[in-house]
Design a protein around this motif. Structure first.
Motif: not given
Length: 89
Positions: A38-41, A45-49, A55-57
């Motif tokens: 769960t922590i890894r997921d 997702w935090d990094d993805a957000f 700007d480089n999305r």
């Protein structure tokens, strides 16, 4: 005879205690693995957000998700023109 029954009872209790400790340790280990997952997921997702709102999305989205669709980038941009998915630049 009473000594034999007492020894059998003590041995049975000892075996039951060892099984209970083993079961509890196994349950804690399973919970630990689930929590690690769960922590890894959540970290991903935090990094993805953060990346999707950077700007480089465009490059990041194409690199991580766009290539799995096998749809040209220009087609994706036409289909999803919103700034929350791709920038206009």
């Amino acid at each position: 005879m009473a000594d034999s029954i007492g020894n059998i009872t003590a041995k049975s209790d000892s075996i039951d205690d060892a099984r209970a400790v083993s079961a509890a340790a196994s349950a804690v280990g399973t919970m630990k693995k689930q929590l690690e997952g769960t922590i890894r997921d959540n970290a991903f997702w935090d990094d993805a957000f953060d990346q999707v709102n950077s700007d480089n999305r465009d490059d990041w989205i194409i690199e991580n998700w766009g290539t799995t669709t096998k749809v040209p980038r220009s087609s994706i941009k036409r289909r999803y023109p919103t700034k929350y998915v791709f920038s206009d630049t």
